[in-house]
Design an enzyme around this catalytic site. Structure first.
Site, short mmCIF file in Angstrom:
data_model
loop_
_atom_site.label_atom_id
_atom_site.label_comp_id
_atom_site.label_asym_id
_atom_site.label_seq_id
_atom_site.Cartn_x
_atom_site.Cartn_y
_atom_site.Cartn_z
N HIS A 463 0.84 -1.20 0.00
CA HIS A 463 0.00 0.00 0.00
C HIS A 463 0.88 1.26 0.00
CE1 HIS A 463 -3.60 2.41 1.37
NE2 HIS A 463 -2.61 3.21 1.75
N GLU A 464 1.79 1.32 0.94
CA GLU A 464 2.64 2.51 1.05
C GLU A 464 3.52 2.66 -0.19
OE1 GLU A 464 1.80 4.68 3.03
OE2 GLU A 464 0.54 3.40 4.28
N HIS A 467 1.72 4.58 -2.83
CA HIS A 467 1.89 6.03 -2.67
C HIS A 467 3.28 6.45 -3.14
CE1 HIS A 467 -1.83 6.70 -0.56
NE2 HIS A 467 -1.51 5.96 0.48
N HIS A 470 3.56 6.60 -6.85
CA HIS A 470 2.81 7.76 -7.35
C HIS A 470 3.72 9.01 -7.29
CE1 HIS A 470 -1.51 9.68 -7.28
NE2 HIS A 470 -0.93 9.81 -8.44
#
Ligand SMILES: [Zn+2]
Length: 676
Positions: A463-464, A467, A470
């Site tokens: 998940h991290e 980010h 991105h």
């Protein structure tokens, strides 16, 4: 030289000391103020080169220095650091509040937009100007003088209150520990958690086992300890952190009311009916009503599943000989039920996920999808646990770099997050490559073995990294919309939740598992069980997320902090509507809800569910084309990750998927489709 004022390379974490902070920030603020004065006095027509670039340069220097300060404050906190952080936070907040309501600068932006040259600017540059004009309005630039002063005072006070809220949660978490002296009380707790507790006690020079409220210590007790009283003791301590049941100076109760009142006042000054409307002014969702309708329709789909989950849990509690199902039994009974039904435990799975193999598997996914390579590199770090990596392209060109700090410890803020250290942009000498901080709170290595992660922890790591990618894989060259900058808050969780899906793919798991003792990859039989259990309690988990989201949205749209209803009573109303688990009356969840009282999620917690519609639907294209399809990966990169905030999230989504999002993939992934 002050290490915080060094801008031509990576941060000097080996040199930064609390005494560097104030001189560096004062100097950068003075430079920025001088620039703003010069720009607002300038009478020539504003251009990108004479107006935006200098502002970007100043902002970049300030935020780069500050990100090092706030990062160290979050991960290696000390009283000196905390004091320097807070006093400079006040100065920074005041500076940004002034900037946000600077009419002369606002007028220059309007002038920029009104000039004929505006039409020939790139889409990214146009978007930046539009965002700025909106943010000036939201920053109070159109307010009369008296209201401006009040608006600024509110912003400053809110930033201090949020910082204090966060500190209280951290201190209350660290303040508690429980020393168990009798080994018989440890029955059921996994060996590695017992060993970690043993080592923690030894560190204090004590015999016995020390348990804390840090997740790697707390969770195994709640999930596995047969000793119900021990579970209850820890649950009580966890659920009452930063409340009136603990040290008065760490109680967040009054902070909550002050924060809510000030937010409502700020929204009213800007002409909004409530803070939620203000919060949504820069998000994808159009109105609080639209958000609540979305949440309630999802609740309607999920609640029958949640109720079924709860009924099964209660039934199983009886089988285990428990007279009733208490809050401190939920994790324990769930784990037992899951083990009974699917014949495996989290603990068994964990043995297949040693840290280095997990990272290998993660980097392989990134490499397959995007054709880039991740490799270890060297840089100064803030703690021996932290490490550093770089991402390079096919031709060996540097794309970005990141720091990794994975283990839980004292003086480190809980949870997991990504933060920006350096943002990609074009400068006179060429492209500045981006750098990210990736921070988690996983179990550290114990007993001489490598760190082993639970499957949930692996999902958090992915998940991290979503980010992180991105931020790191952006191709935008304009500072204001590069990476996650300028992306609507309720779309920010798209790339992160998207990455979670890969943790369930057989091919991916084969390359990121290696049993800590036997070296074997995850066996097919165990994988099949994990898949069968994937949506175990998905209904319960969904309504829990909806409970937090609806509570947050109602708190910021309907709630009156001076009214007769209390925050806790509002939470009870929300639970009456959507929840199936009812915690005991002493539970003080709001006092620890840092996402909305200290983070950026106020009237925005729904973003997780909102963006999950997008991420599940985006992932469904990979399900159609092959999960590690490099062609689809490149398209995800170019249409979503590369674009940053240069266009709306909806435009990016449609460009990738070829159509608008639908909720079908989310319901299917969560097993919430009735099979007749
Ligand atoms: Zn996230």
């Amino acid at each position: 030289m002050n290490p915080l004022l060094y801008f031509s390379g990576l941060p000097h974490f080996d040199q930064i000391k609390p005494e560097h902070i104030t001189p560096a920030i004062e100097q950068l603020l003075a430079e920025s103020r001088a620039l703003v004065e010069r720009l607002q006095a300038d009478t020539t027509a504003p251009t990108w080169e004479n107006f935006i670039h200098p502002l970007d340069d100043a902002e970049e220097r300030l935020s780069r220095a500050w990100s090092q300060v706030s990062h160290t404050n979050a991960v290696v906190n000390t009283p000196e650091l905390r004091e320097a952080y807070n006093s400079n936070l006040t100065a920074l907040t005041a500076f940004y509040a002034d900037l946000g309501q600077n009419e002369a600068l606002y007028a220059r932006y309007k002038q920029l937009k009104a000039q004929p040259e505006f039409a020939s600017l790139s889409a990214a540059r146009k978007k930046i100007v539009e965002n700025e004009l909106r943010d000036f309005r939201l920053g109070g630039a159109e307010l009369p003088e008296a209201k401006k002063a009040r608006f600024k005072a509110i912003q400053e006070e809110l930033s201090q209150l949020s910082s204090k809220f966060e500190e209280n949660v951290m201190d209350a978490t660290d303040a508690f520990s429980l020393l168990v002296e009798n080994a018989a009380e440890l029955a059921g707790i996994p060996e590695d958690a017992v060993q970690a507790a043993r080592e923690a006690a030894q560190k204090d020079g004590k015999a016995g086992w020390k348990f804390t409220l840090h997740i790697p210590s707390y969770m195994p007790v709640l999930q596995y300890a047969d000793n119900r009283a021990l579970r209850e003791k820890l649950y009580y301590a966890y659920a009452t952190r930063a409340s009136e049941f603990g040290k008065p100076e760490l109680d967040n109760t009054s902070l909550i009311n002050q924060i809510l009142k000030l937010r409502a006042e700020a929204a009213a000054l800007l002409g909004y009916a409530n803070y939620a409307e203000l919060s949504l002014a820069s998000k994808m969702a159009q109105s609080p009503q639209e958000v609540m309708d979305f949440l309630r329709s999802l609740a309607k789909r999920a609640k029958p599943f949640a109720e079924r989950d709860m009924a099964e849990l209660k039934e199983y509690a009886v089988k285990l000989g428990l007279d009733s199902l208490q809050a401190w039994d939920v994790g324990y009974v769930s784990e037992k039920l899951r083990e009974g039904r699917y014949a495996f435990s989290d603990q068994e799975v964990k043995q297949y996920f040693p840290e280095s193999r997990v990272l290998h598997g993660l980097f392989r996914v990134i490499s397959s999808l995007y054709g880039v390579e991740v490799r270890k590199a060297h840089a100064a770090v803030w703690h021996p646990d932290a490490s550093f990596y770089e991402i390079v392209g096919k031709d060996g060109e540097l794309i970005g770099q990141f720091y990794l700090d994975l283990y839980a410890r004292d003086k480190k803020r809980g949870g997991a997050w990504m933060d920006e250290a350096i943002t990609r942009r074009r400068k006179a000498h060429g492209i500045e490559t981006p750098v990210a901080f990736l921070t988690c709170n996983f179990s550290a290595p114990v007993g001489g073995k490598p760190a082993l992660f639970t499957h949930d922890e692996v999902i958090t790591l992915f998940h991290e990294f979503g980010h992180g990618l991105h931020h790191l894989l952006t191709k935008v060259e304009e500072y204001g919309v590069s990476g996650i900058k300028g992306v609507e808050w309720d779309a920010v969780e798209l790339p992160s939740q998207f990455m979670e899906n890969f943790c369930w793919e057989w091919d991916v798991l084969q390359h990121m598992t290696q049993h800590v003792d036997t070296g074997e990859p995850l066996p097919r039989a165990l994988y099949d069980k994990m898949i069968a259990a994937k949506n175990f309690q998905a209904g319960m988990q969904t309504v829990r997320q909806i409970e937090f989201s609806l509570f947050d949205m109602r708190l910021h749209s309907e709630f009156d902090a001076d009214g007769s209803l209390t925050v806790l009573q509002l939470l009870e109303q929300v639970r009456d509507e959507v929840a199936v688990v009812r915690p005991p009356a002493y539970n003080r969840f709001p006092n620890n809800f840092a996402h909305i009282f200290a983070g950026g999620y106020a009237a925005g917690y729904y973003s997780y569910k909102w963006a999950e519609v997008l991420s599940a639907d985006a992932y469904s294209l990979f399900e159609e084309n092959g999960v590690l399809s490099d062609e689809t990966g490149k398209r995800f990169w170019s249409e979503i990750l590369a674009q940053g905030g240069s266009r709306s999230a909806l435009e990016s989504f449609v460009a990738f998927r070829g159509r608008e999002p639908t909720i079908d993939a989310l319901l299917r992934h969560n097993g919430m489709v009735e099979t007749a």
